[in-house]
Enzyme design. Structure first.
Site, PDB file in Angstrom:
ATOM      1  N   TYR A   1      -2.418  -1.260  10.468  1.00  9.46           N
ATOM      2  CA  TYR A   1      -2.465  -1.508   9.021  1.00  9.46           C
ATOM      3  C   TYR A   1      -1.157  -1.075   8.364  1.00  9.46           C
ATOM      4  O   TYR A   1      -0.555  -1.820   7.575  1.00  9.46           O
ATOM      5  CB  TYR A   1      -3.655  -0.750   8.418  1.00  9.46           C
ATOM      6  CG  TYR A   1      -3.826  -0.955   6.923  1.00  9.46           C
ATOM      7  CD1 TYR A   1      -4.446  -2.099   6.426  1.00  9.46           C
ATOM      8  CD2 TYR A   1      -3.385  -0.005   6.008  1.00  9.46           C
ATOM      9  CE1 TYR A   1      -4.609  -2.291   5.057  1.00  9.46           C
ATOM     10  CE2 TYR A   1      -3.535  -0.184   4.645  1.00  9.46           C
ATOM     11  CZ  TYR A   1      -4.149  -1.323   4.169  1.00  9.46           C
ATOM     12  OH  TYR A   1      -4.309  -1.505   2.819  1.00  9.46           O
TER      13      TYR A   1
ATOM     14  N   SER B   1       0.875  -1.173   0.000  1.00  6.66           N
ATOM     15  CA  SER B   1       0.000   0.000   0.000  1.00  6.66           C
ATOM     16  C   SER B   1       0.909   1.218   0.000  1.00  6.66           C
ATOM     17  O   SER B   1       2.114   1.094   0.289  1.00  6.66           O
ATOM     18  CB  SER B   1      -0.848  -0.016   1.277  1.00  6.66           C
ATOM     19  OG  SER B   1      -1.450   1.238   1.519  1.00  6.66           O
TER      20      SER B   1
HETATM   21  P1  NAD Z   1     -11.559  -5.998  -0.518  1.00 10.53           P
HETATM   22  O1  NAD Z   1     -12.026  -6.001   0.882  1.00 10.53           O
HETATM   23  O2  NAD Z   1     -12.546  -5.933  -1.620  1.00 10.53           O
HETATM   24  O3  NAD Z   1     -10.606  -7.252  -0.817  1.00 10.53           O
HETATM   25  C1  NAD Z   1      -9.919  -7.961   0.172  1.00 10.53           C
HETATM   26  C2  NAD Z   1     -10.088  -9.418  -0.164  1.00 10.53           C
HETATM   27  O4  NAD Z   1      -9.315 -10.213   0.738  1.00 10.53           O
HETATM   28  C3  NAD Z   1     -11.544  -9.838  -0.010  1.00 10.53           C
HETATM   29  O5  NAD Z   1     -11.926 -10.617  -1.119  1.00 10.53           O
HETATM   30  C4  NAD Z   1     -11.527 -10.674   1.269  1.00 10.53           C
HETATM   31  O6  NAD Z   1     -12.536 -11.650   1.297  1.00 10.53           O
HETATM   32  C5  NAD Z   1     -10.127 -11.276   1.171  1.00 10.53           C
HETATM   33  N1  NAD Z   1      -9.651 -11.778   2.449  1.00 10.53           N
HETATM   34  C6  NAD Z   1      -9.625 -11.122   3.639  1.00 10.53           C
HETATM   35  N2  NAD Z   1      -9.155 -11.948   4.588  1.00 10.53           N
HETATM   36  C7  NAD Z   1      -8.858 -13.123   3.980  1.00 10.53           C
HETATM   37  C8  NAD Z   1      -8.330 -14.360   4.429  1.00 10.53           C
HETATM   38  N3  NAD Z   1      -8.021 -14.568   5.723  1.00 10.53           N
HETATM   39  N4  NAD Z   1      -8.148 -15.357   3.528  1.00 10.53           N
HETATM   40  C9  NAD Z   1      -8.467 -15.180   2.223  1.00 10.53           C
HETATM   41  N5  NAD Z   1      -8.987 -14.039   1.747  1.00 10.53           N
HETATM   42  C10 NAD Z   1      -9.176 -13.025   2.622  1.00 10.53           C
HETATM   43  O7  NAD Z   1     -10.572  -4.753  -0.623  1.00 10.53           O
HETATM   44  P2  NAD Z   1      -9.414  -4.394  -1.673  1.00 10.53           P
HETATM   45  O8  NAD Z   1      -9.279  -2.928  -1.610  1.00 10.53           O
HETATM   46  O9  NAD Z   1      -9.603  -5.063  -2.968  1.00 10.53           O
HETATM   47  O10 NAD Z   1      -8.139  -5.008  -0.927  1.00 10.53           O
HETATM   48  C11 NAD Z   1      -7.202  -5.863  -1.561  1.00 10.53           C
HETATM   49  C12 NAD Z   1      -5.817  -5.559  -1.025  1.00 10.53           C
HETATM   50  O11 NAD Z   1      -5.455  -4.235  -1.427  1.00 10.53           O
HETATM   51  C13 NAD Z   1      -5.685  -5.597   0.475  1.00 10.53           C
HETATM   52  O12 NAD Z   1      -4.470  -6.241   0.830  1.00 10.53           O
HETATM   53  C14 NAD Z   1      -5.640  -4.128   0.867  1.00 10.53           C
HETATM   54  O13 NAD Z   1      -4.961  -3.942   2.080  1.00 10.53           O
HETATM   55  C15 NAD Z   1      -4.915  -3.552  -0.310  1.00 10.53           C
HETATM   56  N6  NAD Z   1      -5.062  -2.108  -0.518  1.00 10.53           N
HETATM   57  C16 NAD Z   1      -6.271  -1.569  -0.788  1.00 10.53           C
HETATM   58  C17 NAD Z   1      -6.377  -0.204  -0.991  1.00 10.53           C
HETATM   59  C18 NAD Z   1      -7.681   0.467  -1.288  1.00 10.53           C
HETATM   60  O14 NAD Z   1      -7.741   1.702  -1.276  1.00 10.53           O
HETATM   61  N7  NAD Z   1      -8.759  -0.240  -1.576  1.00 10.53           N
HETATM   62  C19 NAD Z   1      -5.227   0.604  -0.929  1.00 10.53           C
HETATM   63  C20 NAD Z   1      -4.001   0.017  -0.650  1.00 10.53           C
HETATM   64  C21 NAD Z   1      -3.918  -1.345  -0.457  1.00 10.53           C
END
Ligand code: NAD
Length: 251
Positions: free
Chosen positions: A155, A142
């Site tokens: 986080y 991130s």
């Molecule tokens: P999201 O919540 O849609 O996706 C997260 C996914 O991880 C979901 O499908 C969830 O079911 C899965 N997950 C959570 N715990 C799990 C586990 N124990 N086992 C298997 N799957 C699991 O949100 P997103 O934004 O798509 O997040 C994806 C990644 O991107 C994450 O690592 C998040 O930290 C990172 N991220 C997101 C953003 C943002 O702004 N959305 C920014 C920086 C980083």
């Protein structure tokens, strides 16, 4: 079709960035295996990928459970015979509050998924990639893996740890044909961001001023960066963060 005939794995592929990347891997010609904990969402995404013309397998799997991770990699090999690309993306966010108000339970939960889960995935993926003599891994960090953010200490700590794992593992396997990089998204329009905005009592308008491009990113914009890092077009890149944030961290 820059991933033609490759086998690509995605964790946390039932929504957001993971789902978009599973679709992008398929569109780039890869056979796709993706995991998540939600069966119905997983099967619905698998149908989308197959309808677009790619082979794919959904495996119900929790990254915080070692046996699940081992079984995920084993099912990938049993089904498609190899593992070329892995996108370790599953992640969660803790409540948004200052450090002294964060609970140890929430801290441990974030670490068990964002750090321990990602470590487990790399461990089993790399065992397979070593036996093949090749592979490319991308870990979801991130912009919070490079800078601090108020009210996000657990986080941000977890995403800095992802950078440490990425950089160290990249050095471990640089001579063995395995490249390991990170993607570092800024604010991306996903379920996670909806939850964060709700907890902060904020609306998407806050990104007008924070992000030079004046908007949140789309999951597909992260997916394209991941496809690039997994492809031979990135053949001399390892151990690096690829920041995709609309310019948010430039100024
Ligand atoms: P999201 O919540 O849609 O996706 C997260 C996914 O991880 C979901 O499908 C969830 O079911 C899965 N997950 C959570 N715990 C799990 C586990 N124990 N086992 C298997 N799957 C699991 O949100 P997103 O934004 O798509 O997040 C994806 C990644 O991107 C994450 O690592 C998040 O930290 C990172 N991220 C997101 C953003 C943002 O702004 N959305 C920014 C920086 C980083």
């Amino acid at each position: 079709m820059i991933l033609k005939n490759k086998v690509a794995l995605v964790t946390g592929g039932t929504s957001g960035i993971g789902k978009a990347t599973a679709l992008a891997f398929g569109a780039a010609g890869a056979k796709v295996v993706f995991s998540g904990r939600r069966e119905a969402e997983g099967e619905a995404t698998a149908t989308l990928i197959r309808d677009a013309g790619a082979e794919c397998l959904f495996v119900r799997s929790d990254v915080s459970i070692e046996a699940d991770v081992q079984a995920l990699v084993e099912k990938t090999i049993a089904t498609y015979g190899r593992l070329d690309c892995a996108f370790n993306n599953a992640g969660i966010e803790p409540p948004t509050k200052p450090l002294h108000e964060q609970s140890i339970e929430d801290f441990d939960k974030v670490m068990s998924i964002n750090v321990r889960g990602l470590f487990l995935c790399m461990k089993y993926e790399i065992q397979q990639m070593l036996s093949q003599g090749s592979g490319a891994i991308v870990n979801t960090s991130s912009v919070g893996g490079l800078f601090g953010f108020p009210s996000f200490a657990p986080y941000v700590a977890s995403k800095h740890a992802v950078m440490g794992l990425t950089r160290s593992a990249a050095l471990d396997y640089a001579k063995q044909g395995i490249r390991i990089n990170a993607v570092n998204p800024g604010p991306i329009e996903t379920e996670m961001n909806d939850r964060i905005l709700e907890k902060m009592g904020a609306t998407v308008d806050i990104f007008d001023s924070i992000v030079p491009m004046g908007r949140m990113g789309q999951a597909e914009e992260i997916a394209q960066a991941v496809v690039f890092l997994c492809s031979d077009a990135a053949s001399y890149i390892t151990g690096q963060p690829l920041v995709v944030d609309g310019g948010a961290t430039v100024s």
